[in-house]
Write a protein that holds these residues in place. Structure first.
Motif, mmCIF file in Angstrom:
data_model
loop_
_atom_site.group_PDB
_atom_site.id
_atom_site.type_symbol
_atom_site.label_atom_id
_atom_site.label_comp_id
_atom_site.label_asym_id
_atom_site.label_seq_id
_atom_site.Cartn_x
_atom_site.Cartn_y
_atom_site.Cartn_z
ATOM 1 N N CYS A 1 0.834 -1.221 0.000
ATOM 2 C CA CYS A 1 0.000 0.000 0.000
ATOM 3 C C CYS A 1 0.861 1.259 0.000
ATOM 4 N N ARG A 2 0.183 2.347 -0.283
ATOM 5 C CA ARG A 2 0.817 3.668 -0.194
ATOM 6 C C ARG A 2 -0.087 4.575 0.633
ATOM 7 N N VAL A 3 0.550 5.521 1.331
ATOM 8 C CA VAL A 3 -0.234 6.576 1.970
ATOM 9 C C VAL A 3 -0.486 7.614 0.869
ATOM 10 N N ALA A 4 -1.736 7.904 0.592
ATOM 11 C CA ALA A 4 -2.089 8.712 -0.573
ATOM 12 C C ALA A 4 -1.427 10.087 -0.546
ATOM 13 N N ARG A 5 -1.316 10.704 0.614
ATOM 14 C CA ARG A 5 -0.787 12.085 0.696
ATOM 15 C C ARG A 5 0.732 12.109 0.566
ATOM 16 N N THR A 6 1.406 11.223 1.299
ATOM 17 C CA THR A 6 2.871 11.292 1.344
ATOM 18 C C THR A 6 3.550 10.348 0.358
ATOM 19 N N ARG A 7 2.796 9.441 -0.236
ATOM 20 C CA ARG A 7 3.268 8.414 -1.172
ATOM 21 C C ARG A 7 4.212 7.413 -0.517
ATOM 22 N N ASP A 8 4.210 7.341 0.808
ATOM 23 C CA ASP A 8 5.043 6.348 1.508
ATOM 24 C C ASP A 8 4.471 4.956 1.305
ATOM 25 N N ARG A 9 5.365 4.002 1.107
ATOM 26 C CA ARG A 9 4.923 2.620 0.901
ATOM 27 C C ARG A 9 4.992 1.830 2.195
ATOM 28 N N GLY A 10 4.157 0.831 2.304
ATOM 29 C CA GLY A 10 4.174 -0.066 3.456
ATOM 30 C C GLY A 10 3.407 -1.326 3.144
ATOM 31 N N VAL A 11 3.498 -2.285 4.024
ATOM 32 C CA VAL A 11 2.763 -3.540 3.837
ATOM 33 C C VAL A 11 1.641 -3.586 4.871
ATOM 34 N N LEU B 1 -0.264 -1.040 9.069
ATOM 35 C CA LEU B 1 0.591 -0.752 7.910
ATOM 36 C C LEU B 1 2.030 -0.707 8.412
ATOM 37 N N ARG B 2 2.809 -1.707 7.989
ATOM 38 C CA ARG B 2 4.163 -1.855 8.537
ATOM 39 C C ARG B 2 5.234 -1.387 7.536
ATOM 40 N N TYR B 3 6.446 -1.319 8.046
ATOM 41 C CA TYR B 3 7.676 -1.084 7.267
ATOM 42 C C TYR B 3 7.654 0.245 6.511
ATOM 43 N N MET B 4 7.181 1.292 7.152
ATOM 44 C CA MET B 4 7.260 2.626 6.545
ATOM 45 C C MET B 4 8.535 3.317 7.034
ATOM 46 N N ASP B 5 9.086 4.147 6.170
ATOM 47 C CA ASP B 5 10.322 4.866 6.491
ATOM 48 C C ASP B 5 10.121 5.725 7.735
ATOM 49 N N LEU B 6 11.180 5.749 8.573
ATOM 50 C CA LEU B 6 11.083 6.551 9.806
ATOM 51 C C LEU B 6 10.914 8.044 9.520
ATOM 52 N N ARG B 7 11.369 8.471 8.328
ATOM 53 C CA ARG B 7 11.253 9.904 7.985
ATOM 54 C C ARG B 7 9.874 10.260 7.427
ATOM 55 N N SER B 8 9.031 9.284 7.331
ATOM 56 C CA SER B 8 7.699 9.511 6.744
ATOM 57 C C SER B 8 6.894 10.532 7.555
ATOM 58 N N GLN B 9 6.157 11.343 6.828
ATOM 59 C CA GLN B 9 5.346 12.383 7.471
ATOM 60 C C GLN B 9 3.897 11.939 7.650
ATOM 61 N N VAL B 10 3.675 10.649 7.588
ATOM 62 C CA VAL B 10 2.299 10.136 7.695
ATOM 63 C C VAL B 10 1.703 10.503 9.055
ATOM 64 N N LYS B 11 0.411 10.821 9.032
ATOM 65 C CA LYS B 11 -0.253 11.200 10.297
ATOM 66 C C LYS B 11 -1.693 10.676 10.286
ATOM 67 N N ALA B 12 -2.316 10.713 11.433
ATOM 68 C CA ALA B 12 -3.694 10.219 11.570
ATOM 69 C C ALA B 12 -4.615 10.964 10.607
ATOM 70 N N GLY B 13 -5.464 10.242 9.956
ATOM 71 C CA GLY B 13 -6.406 10.841 9.011
ATOM 72 C C GLY B 13 -5.984 10.670 7.564
ATOM 73 N N ASP B 14 -4.724 10.282 7.342
ATOM 74 C CA ASP B 14 -4.249 10.067 5.966
ATOM 75 C C ASP B 14 -4.940 8.853 5.358
ATOM 76 N N GLU B 15 -5.182 8.951 4.048
ATOM 77 C CA GLU B 15 -5.830 7.835 3.360
ATOM 78 C C GLU B 15 -4.772 6.851 2.840
ATOM 79 N N VAL B 16 -5.071 5.565 2.975
ATOM 80 C CA VAL B 16 -4.157 4.526 2.496
ATOM 81 C C VAL B 16 -4.798 3.854 1.283
ATOM 82 N N VAL B 17 -4.018 3.721 0.210
ATOM 83 C CA VAL B 17 -4.530 3.097 -1.019
ATOM 84 C C VAL B 17 -3.567 1.992 -1.457
ATOM 85 N N THR B 18 -4.054 1.116 -2.328
ATOM 86 C CA THR B 18 -3.191 0.050 -2.834
ATOM 87 C C THR B 18 -2.159 0.653 -3.793
#
Lengths: 176, 281
Positions: B179-189, B200-217
């Motif tokens: 999957c990807r976080v739609a806003r930040t384009r970070d990938r994870g499983v 959603l695991r294995y995202m980069d520690l520098r990721s700016q993902v936050k609560a409310g972000d949408e996750v897409v395939t």
């Protein structure tokens, strides 16, 4: 032979109830494991080999109607049945309390065994929510056993009368 | 006087008298004493008859005529019951229609063949998050295919028989979706968490993902088409080893309310080309 026919019929009815009616009573994740109650009953009441064989076949039946890998429930139920049969031979398990504790332990063991099997396949996010789920499900199954266990005893007695059997049970311990 | 002449005379007298009375009386004349006397004599009788007739009519209307009302009431109750049942069925059809319309739109969106299937059962004991659907290998379904609804991802086909398939839901730990976080384009499983949420695991520690972000395939796992909604980030934290970020994700689909799913019939190996053009990849 009558034992075998009865337990086969009871197994089919239980599987039918487990896959249909139970969903109306509680949510899927918390529905009681009626088959486990029947396995404990078989462990206490039926001849050792028959009980264990039934438990394995019933477990495989559950496996086909569940997300588990084929054979997991067969193994778990067979172990439960063997343990119950052994305990029933060593310790005299009579009355509601003994049976209830036995079902509770069997339900907790089932939960832990499934969890371990899942852990072997990958991370599951173990935490208090999982522990609480296993305990809650075990308690619900135990609560169901309070009703189901006497019902199976009663059905077995009725079945033996229907078939004209003189000896009501294979192992006449504490027939209610 | 012969009798016939007498009769004629009487008739002429009566007719003539009648005509005389008609033509001699005015329209708004006062009643005479004879008429007054006549009315005075007749009035008690008229009143009694009217009262009796009123009573009889009342009894008829309130009792005798109501003999059939019980039957009519029963019939109307049955009709009401039938109409309510029909209404319930029609409302069910309307809901089904609405759902199927969504599926049609979804099917039109996909550039891959897909198959609508009905959910017919769930896990027997409840230890696994599984649905059974009424389509199997005979319909072209194979393990690993994606199951979706209009709202998003449902799960992955885990096993098939000729007529039934087993779908592992996104909330089961046995599922792993790239999957990807739609806003930040970070990938994870993304996989299940044995709860109502996924993780959603294995995202980069520098990721700016936050609560409310949408996750897409992401479409990179070769199972799910790209861009399908999966869920919304509920909470972000470091994993146990502190090497990656992980996020609790609330699924986009209310999995307990699913009645049909759309199975994407595609081969493993990616969805970046049109079906039938695999040889030109």
């Amino acid at each position: 032979m009558i034992d075998l026919i009865f337990i086969s019929l009871a197994g089919m009815v239980t599987l039918g109830l487990q896959t249909t009616s139970m969903a109306f009573l509680v949510s899927s994740a918390y529905k009681p494991d009626l088959m486990l109650v029947l396995i404990v009953w078989a462990g206490l009441r039926l001849p050792f080999a028959m009980g264990a064989a039934f438990a394995f076949v019933a477990g495989v039946g559950v496996d086909t109607l569940s997300g588990s890998p084929l054979g997991l429930f067969g193994l778990i139920y067979a172990l439960v049945c063997v343990a119950c049969g052994y305990l029933g031979g060593v310790v005299r398990i009579e009355g509601r309390t003994g049976r209830t504790i036995l079902v509770l332990v069997a339900a907790l063991w089932t939960g832990v065994a499934i969890l371990l099997a899942r852990l072997l396949r990958g991370p599951i996010g173990f935490g208090w929510h999982v522990t609480g789920w296993i305990i809650a499900k075990a308690l619900i199954t135990t609560g169901a056993a309070l009703v189901v266990f006497p019902c199976i005893d009663w059905a077995r007695l009725g079945f033996s009368k229907l078939m004209g059997e003189r000896r009501p049970v294979s192992r006449p311990t504490d027939y209610a | 006087m012969p009798r016939s002449i007498r009769d004629i005379a009487v008739i002429l007298l009566l007719v003539g008298g009648g005509l005389l009375l008609i033509f001699s009386s005015s329209e708004d004349r006062q009643a005479g004493p004879v008429e007054g006397l006549l009315h005075a004599v007749l009035r008690p009788f008229q009143q009694s008859v009217t009262a009796i007739r009123s009573r009889v009519t009342g009894v008829w209307r309130d009792y005798v005529a109501l003999v059939g009302v019980r039957e009519e009431n029963r019939r109307l109750k049955e009709e009401t019951k039938r109409l309510r049942q029909e209404r319930s069925v029609l409302l069910g059809y309307e809901r089904e229609n609405r759902r199927l319309k969504k599926f049609l739109n979804l099917k039109a969106q996909y550039e891959f063949p897909s198959l609508l299937a009905q959910v017919i059962g769930e896990d027997a004991i409840g230890w696994y998050k599984v649905y059974f659907i009424n389509r199997g290998s005979e319909d072209g379904i194979a393990p690993g295919m994606a199951a979706t609804v209009a709202e998003g991802v449902v799960g992955r086909v885990a096993g098939t028989t000729p007529s039934i398939s087993k779908v592992l839901l996104v909330t089961d730990p046995g599922v792993a979706i790239d999957c990807r976080v739609a806003r930040t384009r970070d990938r994870g499983v993304l996989s299940g968490y044995l709860d109502k949420e996924c993780i959603l695991r294995y995202m980069d520690l520098r990721s700016q993902v936050k609560a409310g972000d949408e996750v897409v395939t992401s479409g990179l796992d070769g199972v799910f088409p790209k861009g399908l909604p999966v869920g919304t980030v509920k909470q972000v934290r470091r994993d146990a080893q502190g090497l990656f970020l992980e996020a609790l994700v609330t699924p986009a689909v209310n999995l307990s309310e699913i009645e049909e799913v759309l199975v994407v019939l595609g081969k493993r190996g990616g969805y970046d080309i049109q079906p039938g053009l695999e040889g030109k990849r």
